[in-house]
Design an enzyme around this catalytic site. Structure first.
Site, short mmCIF file in Angstrom:
data_model
loop_
_atom_site.label_atom_id
_atom_site.label_comp_id
_atom_site.label_asym_id
_atom_site.label_seq_id
_atom_site.Cartn_x
_atom_site.Cartn_y
_atom_site.Cartn_z
N VAL A 177 0.92 -3.62 4.22
CA VAL A 177 0.75 -4.92 4.89
C VAL A 177 2.02 -5.76 4.96
O VAL A 177 2.07 -6.71 5.73
CB VAL A 177 -0.31 -5.82 4.23
CG1 VAL A 177 -1.71 -5.41 4.59
CG2 VAL A 177 -0.12 -5.94 2.75
N TYR A 237 -4.13 3.53 7.74
CA TYR A 237 -5.32 2.69 7.89
C TYR A 237 -6.25 3.31 8.95
O TYR A 237 -6.36 4.52 9.03
CB TYR A 237 -4.94 1.24 8.25
CG TYR A 237 -4.05 0.57 7.23
CD1 TYR A 237 -4.47 0.40 5.91
CD2 TYR A 237 -2.79 0.09 7.57
CE1 TYR A 237 -3.66 -0.22 4.97
CE2 TYR A 237 -1.98 -0.55 6.64
CZ TYR A 237 -2.41 -0.70 5.34
OH TYR A 237 -1.62 -1.31 4.41
N LYS A 254 0.77 3.56 -2.98
CA LYS A 254 -0.37 4.45 -3.29
C LYS A 254 0.03 5.92 -3.22
O LYS A 254 -0.48 6.75 -3.98
CB LYS A 254 -1.51 4.19 -2.29
CG LYS A 254 -2.15 2.81 -2.45
CD LYS A 254 -3.07 2.48 -1.28
CE LYS A 254 -3.73 1.11 -1.44
NZ LYS A 254 -4.47 0.71 -0.24
N SER A 278 0.80 -1.24 0.00
CA SER A 278 0.00 0.00 0.00
C SER A 278 0.82 1.28 0.00
O SER A 278 0.28 2.35 -0.31
CB SER A 278 -0.90 0.04 1.23
OG SER A 278 -2.18 -0.43 0.91
N TYR A 317 -2.31 -1.85 -10.78
CA TYR A 317 -2.37 -1.68 -9.32
C TYR A 317 -1.66 -2.84 -8.61
O TYR A 317 -0.87 -2.64 -7.69
CB TYR A 317 -3.83 -1.58 -8.87
CG TYR A 317 -3.99 -1.60 -7.37
CD1 TYR A 317 -3.61 -0.52 -6.59
CD2 TYR A 317 -4.50 -2.74 -6.73
CE1 TYR A 317 -3.72 -0.57 -5.21
CE2 TYR A 317 -4.61 -2.78 -5.34
CZ TYR A 317 -4.22 -1.70 -4.60
OH TYR A 317 -4.32 -1.75 -3.23
N1 GLU Z 1 -2.12 -5.39 -2.38
C1 GLU Z 1 -2.87 -5.12 -1.24
C2 GLU Z 1 -4.34 -4.98 -1.55
O1 GLU Z 1 -4.71 -4.22 -2.41
C3 GLU Z 1 -2.37 -3.90 -0.53
C4 GLU Z 1 -2.58 -4.13 0.88
C5 GLU Z 1 -1.98 -3.10 1.78
O2 GLU Z 1 -0.75 -2.96 1.86
O3 GLU Z 1 -2.77 -2.41 2.42
O4 GLU Z 1 -5.15 -5.63 -0.96
#
Ligand code: GLU
Length: 320
Positions: free
Chosen positions: A259, A241, A66, A63, A189
């Site tokens: 994560v 989060y 992003k 994540s 993505y």
């Molecule tokens: N590839 C993960 C997802 O989209 C990212 C998760 C994360 O790091 O929050 O579910």
């Protein structure tokens, strides 16, 4: 050894035995992490590096990507046009939530939740998927300062198990928030989430943001400086989060976690800091990471609203 390096080593020693939390397990690749991995890396805007522990073990960025894809969306479309498509409101819902996507929501809430991240990535310009991927990788390379690679088995796992992300994309298509090329957007993505980095890379990426978009190691402009403020704002409000509010309260600097156990944070005009430790709490944040950032912020007055410490506390301490 500098006092700051000693402080990092003491923090590392203090929190290494903390073995609480769990590894992310939604794909097999993430369960292969060693729960003992623990690195802290700091890169200042004038190019000094201080680090301890597991700083050159690669892992997938997840994540945290992003943040940087959002910067690219801003460069490709401009602030107002992008804001029209992806909002900047924190949600308090889980990162992969679908519940706010409905007929009335004109756009996903923010670029740090999956819906907003998928929408942002779908907007990256390029003639075809290869050109879009190449542009994205070139952008990461500017922040990291060396060649970048995607972990193919993580990408394949993300892609084959990503039903929820696929559902989010289909809902957004239904509500007119995405154009038709859903599978291509999801692939891009999943590829950006599967980018391999180490703890030092993350600190350098954060230091680049702290330095108005200029990579302090290479001198290269990684992102248009006009957009750094926007990137840091969404990190500050949405980056951690469901702990984003408490993080802003306790630590008080823009950050993003993923994560796989990385957290990167930006001390504006001073430094980028990263912690890597894959044991996560229930919100998905690295447990050792949270402790280290709280201690660092406290000691060096990083909190943006801590007015008692003066402006350049870390750089002043390092250059004394
Ligand atoms: N590839 C993960 C997802 O989209 C990212 C998760 C994360 O790091 O929050 O579910």
């Amino acid at each position: 050894m500098s006092q700051f390096q000693r402080f990092l080593e003491a923090l590392h020693e203090k929190y290494q035995p903390l073995a609480e939390g769990t590894l992310a397990s939604y794909i097999p690749e993430l369960t292969k992490a060693d729960p003992g991995w623990f690195g802290i890396s700091v890169v200042t805007v004038d190019g000094q590096t201080y680090q301890v522990g597991t700083v050159d073990q690669t892992f997938t960025i997840q994540s945290i990507s992003k943040v940087f894809a959002y910067g690219m969306g801003l460069e490709d479309h401009g602030r107002e046009a992008l804001l029209h498509k992806v909002g900047v409101e924190p949600t308090g819902d889980p990162f992969n939530s679908l519940i706010r996507l409905d007929e009335d929501s004109k756009r996903p809430d923010n670029p740090m939740i999956n819906a907003g991240a998928i929408a942002t990535t779908s907007l990256i310009k390029g003639a075809d998927p290869t050109e879009r991927l190449n542009r994205l990788m070139a952008m990461f390379r500017r922040y990291i300062g060396h060649d970048v690679f995607i972990d193919i088995s993580t990408f394949m796992s993300e892609r084959s198990t990503g039903h929820r992300n696929r559902a989010i994309a289909h809902l957004m298509l239904n509500f007119g928030m995405l154009n038709g090329a859903i599978e291509a957007a999801l692939d891009l993505y999943f590829q950006q989430c599967s980018l391999l980095v180490d703890c030092h890379d993350l600190a350098l990426m954060a230091a680049t943001l702290a330095n108005r978009g200029i990579n302090p190691a290479t001198g290269e402009q990684a992102v248009n400086p006009d957009y750094v403020r926007d990137i840091l704002s969404v990190m500050y409000t949405c980056g951690m989060y469901n702990f984003a509010g408490e993080w802003a309260y306790r630590v008080g600097i823009p950050a993003k976690s993923g994560v796989s156990g990385g957290i990167l944070a930006v001390v504006p005009n001073q430094a980028g800091i990263a912690v890597f430790s894959p044991l996560l709490d229930k919100n998905g944040n690295s447990i050792r990471g949270l402790r280290v950032f709280e201690a660092l912020s406290q000691k060096y007055g990083f909190h943006l609203f801590d007015l008692s410490m003066g402006k350049c506390s870390l750089l002043t301490a390092l250059n004394e």
